[in-house]
Design a protein around this motif. Structure first.
Motif, PDB file in Angstrom:
ATOM      1  N   PRO A  64       0.796  -1.101   0.060  1.00 62.76           N
ATOM      2  CA  PRO A  64       0.042  -0.107   0.042  1.00 62.76           C
ATOM      3  C   PRO A  64       1.000   1.298   0.108  1.00 62.76           C
ATOM      4  O   PRO A  64       0.642   2.151  -0.505  1.00 62.76           O
ATOM      5  N   GLY A  65       1.857   1.467   0.794  1.00 65.18           N
ATOM      6  CA  GLY A  65       2.721   2.468   0.708  1.00 65.18           C
ATOM      7  C   GLY A  65       3.447   2.562  -0.430  1.00 65.18           C
ATOM      8  O   GLY A  65       3.647   3.748  -0.865  1.00 65.18           O
ATOM      9  N   GLY A  66       3.974   1.584  -1.085  1.00 66.67           N
ATOM     10  CA  GLY A  66       4.454   1.765  -2.233  1.00 66.67           C
ATOM     11  C   GLY A  66       3.693   2.250  -3.209  1.00 66.67           C
ATOM     12  O   GLY A  66       4.073   3.263  -4.133  1.00 66.67           O
ATOM     13  N   LEU A  67       2.669   1.842  -3.426  1.00 63.74           N
ATOM     14  CA  LEU A  67       1.676   2.318  -4.405  1.00 63.74           C
ATOM     15  C   LEU A  67       1.252   3.605  -4.429  1.00 63.74           C
ATOM     16  O   LEU A  67       1.150   4.539  -5.432  1.00 63.74           O
ATOM     17  N   MET A  68       0.916   4.392  -2.982  1.00 63.73           N
ATOM     18  CA  MET A  68       0.583   5.456  -2.668  1.00 63.73           C
ATOM     19  C   MET A  68       1.666   6.410  -3.115  1.00 63.73           C
ATOM     20  O   MET A  68       1.285   7.674  -3.766  1.00 63.73           O
ATOM     21  N   ARG A  69       2.989   6.073  -2.663  1.00 63.99           N
ATOM     22  CA  ARG A  69       3.857   7.098  -2.849  1.00 63.99           C
ATOM     23  C   ARG A  69       4.821   7.140  -4.371  1.00 63.99           C
ATOM     24  O   ARG A  69       5.552   8.002  -4.482  1.00 63.99           O
ATOM     25  N   THR A  70       4.564   5.928  -5.149  1.00 66.79           N
ATOM     26  CA  THR A  70       5.069   6.130  -6.277  1.00 66.79           C
ATOM     27  C   THR A  70       3.908   6.292  -7.441  1.00 66.79           C
ATOM     28  O   THR A  70       4.196   6.214  -8.294  1.00 66.79           O
ATOM     29  N   ALA A  71       2.694   6.868  -6.935  1.00 69.12           N
ATOM     30  CA  ALA A  71       1.778   7.188  -7.837  1.00 69.12           C
ATOM     31  C   ALA A  71       2.293   8.271  -8.989  1.00 69.12           C
ATOM     32  O   ALA A  71       2.867   9.174  -8.520  1.00 69.12           O
ATOM     33  N   PRO A  72       2.200   8.083 -10.117  1.00 68.57           N
ATOM     34  CA  PRO A  72       2.742   9.032 -11.070  1.00 68.57           C
ATOM     35  C   PRO A  72       2.255  10.193 -11.077  1.00 68.57           C
ATOM     36  O   PRO A  72       2.871  11.306 -11.018  1.00 68.57           O
ATOM     37  N   TRP A  73       0.878  10.479 -10.609  1.00 66.71           N
ATOM     38  CA  TRP A  73       0.430  12.117 -10.370  1.00 66.71           C
ATOM     39  C   TRP A  73       0.858  12.557  -9.442  1.00 66.71           C
ATOM     40  O   TRP A  73       0.524  13.774  -8.959  1.00 66.71           O
ATOM     41  N   ARG A  74       1.757  11.998  -8.409  1.00 67.24           N
ATOM     42  CA  ARG A  74       2.223  12.487  -7.031  1.00 67.24           C
ATOM     43  C   ARG A  74       3.540  12.670  -7.243  1.00 67.24           C
ATOM     44  O   ARG A  74       4.222  13.654  -6.476  1.00 67.24           O
ATOM     45  N   GLN A  75       4.201  12.614  -8.464  1.00 69.26           N
ATOM     46  CA  GLN A  75       5.516  12.970  -8.450  1.00 69.26           C
ATOM     47  C   GLN A  75       5.837  14.225  -9.089  1.00 69.26           C
ATOM     48  O   GLN A  75       5.443  14.863  -9.871  1.00 69.26           O
ATOM     49  N   MET A  90       7.669  -0.901  -4.762  1.00 70.63           N
ATOM     50  CA  MET A  90       7.685  -1.003  -3.575  1.00 70.63           C
ATOM     51  C   MET A  90       9.200  -0.348  -2.759  1.00 70.63           C
ATOM     52  O   MET A  90       9.072   0.142  -1.840  1.00 70.63           O
ATOM     53  N   ALA A  91      10.115  -0.425  -3.641  1.00 67.85           N
ATOM     54  CA  ALA A  91      11.503  -0.180  -3.245  1.00 67.85           C
ATOM     55  C   ALA A  91      11.720   1.385  -2.926  1.00 67.85           C
ATOM     56  O   ALA A  91      12.394   1.620  -1.893  1.00 67.85           O
ATOM     57  N   PRO A  92      11.440   2.481  -3.628  1.00 63.12           N
ATOM     58  CA  PRO A  92      11.797   3.622  -3.425  1.00 63.12           C
ATOM     59  C   PRO A  92      11.211   4.209  -2.053  1.00 63.12           C
ATOM     60  O   PRO A  92      11.911   4.522  -1.309  1.00 63.12           O
ATOM     61  N   PRO A  93      10.094   4.066  -1.733  1.00 59.69           N
ATOM     62  CA  PRO A  93       9.599   4.455  -0.320  1.00 59.69           C
ATOM     63  C   PRO A  93      10.284   3.766   0.670  1.00 59.69           C
ATOM     64  O   PRO A  93      10.600   4.212   1.685  1.00 59.69           O
ATOM     65  N   MET A  94      10.822   2.308   0.527  1.00 63.14           N
ATOM     66  CA  MET A  94      11.242   1.625   1.749  1.00 63.14           C
ATOM     67  C   MET A  94      12.794   2.067   1.886  1.00 63.14           C
ATOM     68  O   MET A  94      13.324   2.322   2.783  1.00 63.14           O
ATOM     69  N   PRO A 101       7.710  -8.282 -10.802  1.00 61.91           N
ATOM     70  CA  PRO A 101       8.781  -7.325 -10.897  1.00 61.91           C
ATOM     71  C   PRO A 101       8.371  -5.899 -11.091  1.00 61.91           C
ATOM     72  O   PRO A 101       9.061  -5.228 -10.136  1.00 61.91           O
ATOM     73  N   PRO A 102       7.363  -5.230 -11.668  1.00 56.43           N
ATOM     74  CA  PRO A 102       7.310  -3.906 -11.647  1.00 56.43           C
ATOM     75  C   PRO A 102       6.665  -3.715 -10.269  1.00 56.43           C
ATOM     76  O   PRO A 102       6.982  -2.436  -9.694  1.00 56.43           O
ATOM     77  N   LEU A 103       6.091  -4.469  -9.528  1.00 57.04           N
ATOM     78  CA  LEU A 103       5.577  -4.141  -7.875  1.00 57.04           C
ATOM     79  C   LEU A 103       6.686  -4.086  -7.149  1.00 57.04           C
ATOM     80  O   LEU A 103       6.734  -3.217  -6.250  1.00 57.04           O
ATOM     81  N   ALA A 104       7.970  -5.034  -7.686  1.00 56.54           N
ATOM     82  CA  ALA A 104       9.085  -4.745  -6.520  1.00 56.54           C
ATOM     83  C   ALA A 104       9.626  -3.495  -6.847  1.00 56.54           C
ATOM     84  O   ALA A 104      10.260  -2.806  -5.881  1.00 56.54           O
ATOM     85  N   VAL A 105       9.690  -2.896  -8.250  1.00 59.14           N
ATOM     86  CA  VAL A 105      10.155  -1.577  -8.442  1.00 59.14           C
ATOM     87  C   VAL A 105       9.378  -0.522  -7.669  1.00 59.14           C
ATOM     88  O   VAL A 105      10.135   0.355  -7.127  1.00 59.14           O
TER      89      VAL A 105
END
Length: 568
Positions: free
Chosen positions: A300-311, A356-360, A350-354
């Motif tokens: 959940p945190g990975g999807l929220m914080r890597t959402a394209p419209w939030r960058q 999740m990684a930046p916020p972690m 694989p894309p889900l791992a990408v």
């Protein structure tokens, strides 16, 4: 920027490119290579693929492989060619198929590492690679003698190559090159080359899925005319050069194969559900969440914080759109499909791992309080203990709960307590290092100690090896009911009889085989099928050679094969 305190030094050291690659390679080799040969091939999928490859090698059915004496049209033949050549090289049929999957796993892990590294830094790259590798479904399929992992790896590599030329990440200096009407030939040459490899092992559906992801990315960017770049002549030439020769060879020997494979095994399987496995639209949601375990906590945190419209960085936002679509489109399409199998959504991992990684990585390297990831870290310690408890249940179920398990469980509980202690003192880097280390050791324990019990239940290697030991050259092999291809495979036979004991039209064939003069060894899958066979045999004697788990038994019509001769 101030230097990190000493407690954060462990993970950044591992995150350096050379060290990270070495870590990922060694971890992948460990998890895919452990017991790679000693664990039996599982029924029905692994053993079926291996039996088809044996037919290719021994009977020469290269262009159109066969199973049970009939053309096998469910999967593209080039996959079986690749495994057959590998088997000739390594000399072991179990190692050949699983080695292909292991190498594809390494490709997927390294591509994931590189993409996350370029998007969010070296620490994110290492986290993405380890997160992908240690997810439970991914590592299971990484060791599977099937074409799913090569397909997912080449598909992901094609998207990565497209992205590398599309946008080299926020750190890339200089202005972007002006685009040509049909795109850059380097971009499309690599894209179509890797996509062609996915087509060889999985079929045309692979190309359709990859192009759907990239095409939707172009539309999201509000540049619909970019779809013309799919017509790049260099890329199409490479695609045809790889795909067309095998297709022509197959069409020469079996003109109807390609049409049947495309329309029946791809279009009809997707649209009509005629192949069974009709399941609910939401079927893949729990599969996805369970397959990511234990890293589901961070999804959940990975999807929220890597959402394209939030960058804030537009180039980073464009890249995130591609990664998001690479995860979402396979999930949506396979959920719409009327035929559903657990492994279909492997390309999502694989894309889900990408994602999740930046916020972690930001949480590990930072100092700011973050309640979401703090609670996630605490839950992670608990998830490791829960995982160990699940392994304990498996051992208890198979009646082998022993001192080795309790010793491993005690070590893991102490490690989980140490994780919480490090977390309370703000040592996030060492917490993360210990968490990934515990997960690697947990999976080593699962593969080395628990997996043999599970695999032996899903394979009939024991019966096959027994049949190979006692059978004479004229002995006929048969198995009634469910497709347990591991039985003839480990018995060293390609030719066998497989009647359905529940089908009144097929049962007389098995009865006639038993009443003949030829010795017969038959694997029966259940007591119910055994009763039907005994009723059909009448006064004829059936001898039990051996009994196995789950009501399996090996029977014969010749008393000299039986350990306990007598009518059943």
């Amino acid at each position: 920027m101030q230097p990190e305190p000493p407690e954060h030094a462990a993970v950044p050291l591992l995150a350096r490119p050379a060290v990270a690659v070495a870590t990922l390679v060694l971890a992948t080799l460990l998890l895919t290579g452990l017991r790679i040969v000693s664990l039996p091939l599982m029924d029905p999928d692994e053993s079926r693929c291996a039996l088809i490859v044996q037919d290719v090698l021994h009977n020469g059915h290269w262009t159109v492989p066969q199973l049970e004496g009939k053309p096998y049209v469910d999967k593209p033949p080039p996959y079986f060619w690749i495994v057959a050549v590998t088997q000739k090289a390594v000399g072991n049929f179990v190692l050949a198929g699983r080695l292909i999957s292991a190498l594809a796993t390494l490709l997927a892990v390294l591509v994931t590492w590189d993409m996350a590294r370029r998007l969010a830094g070296p620490l994110a790259g290492l986290i993405a690679g380890l997160t992908l590798l240690t997810g439970v479904e991914f590592i299971f399929l990484a060791r599977w003698y099937r074409m799913e992992m090569p397909f997912a790896a080449f598909m992901w590599a094609a998207i990565w190559w497209f992205w590398r030329w599309e946008d080299r990440g926020p750190a890339a200096p200089g202005p972007q090159r002006p685009r040509r009407p049909l795109g850059l030939w380097q971009q499309w040459a690599g894209f179509y080359g890797l996509a062609a490899m996915a087509v060889l092992v999985k079929g045309p559906a692979a190309l359709a899925l990859i192009c759907a992801i990239v095409g939707c990315y172009m539309l999201v960017q509000r540049r619909p005319l970019r779809v013309l770049e799919f017509l790049n002549p260099v890329g199409l030439a490479i695609l045809l050069a790889i795909v067309l020769p095998p297709a022509l060879l197959i069409a020469r020997d079996d003109p109807g194969f390609l049409g049947h494979f495309f329309f029946v095994e791809n279009v009809e399987r997707f649209a009509s559900g005629g192949h069974g496995h009709r399941l609910n639209f939401l079927f893949y949601i729990p599969i996805l969440l369970g397959g990511l375990w234990p890293w589901t906590i961070y999804l959940p945190g990975g999807l929220m914080r890597t959402a394209p419209w939030r960058q804030e960085d537009r180039r980073l936002g464009r890249s995130m759109w591609l990664v998001w679509l690479a995860a979402a489109i396979p999930l949506i399409l396979f959920s719409i499909s009327t035929t559903k199998l657990m492994h279909y959504i492997l390309p999502c991992f694989p894309p889900l791992a990408v994602l999740m990684a930046p916020p972690m990585a930001a949480w590990i390297a930072g100092r700011r309080p973050d309640r979401l990831y703090l609670h996630g870290a605490r839950a992670m310690a608990g998830a490791l203990v829960v995982s160990m408890a699940i392994l304990g249940w498996c051992q208890h179920y198979f009646g082998r709960l022993d001192a080795v398990y309790f010793s491993a469980a005690a070590v893991l509980i102490l490690a989980a307590l140490a994780m919480l202690w490090l977390l309370a003192r703000g040592r996030r880097g060492r917490f993360a290092a210990l968490a990934f280390g515990c997960m690697l050791l947990l999976e080593v324990f699962a593969l080395g100690w628990v997996a043999p019990m599970v695999y032996e239940q899903i394979s009939r290697r024991d019966m096959g090896l027994l049949a190979k030991r006692i059978a004479t050259p004229d002995t006929a092999l048969a198995f009634a009911g469910s497709r347990r291809y591991s039985f003839p495979l480990y018995a060293g036979r390609i030719a066998f009889t497989n009647p359905d004991a529940t089908n009144p039209e097929e049962l007389p064939d098995l009865v006639a085989l038993f009443k003949g003069d030829r010795p017969v060894l038959c694997l029966v899958a259940s007591d119910a099928q055994m009763r039907r066979l005994a009723e059909a045999m009448g006064d004829s004697l059936i001898y039990t050679v051996a009994s196995g788990p789950q009501e399996f038994r090996l029977i014969t019509n010749h008393a000299e094969f039986a350990e306990q001769p007598g009518p059943q």
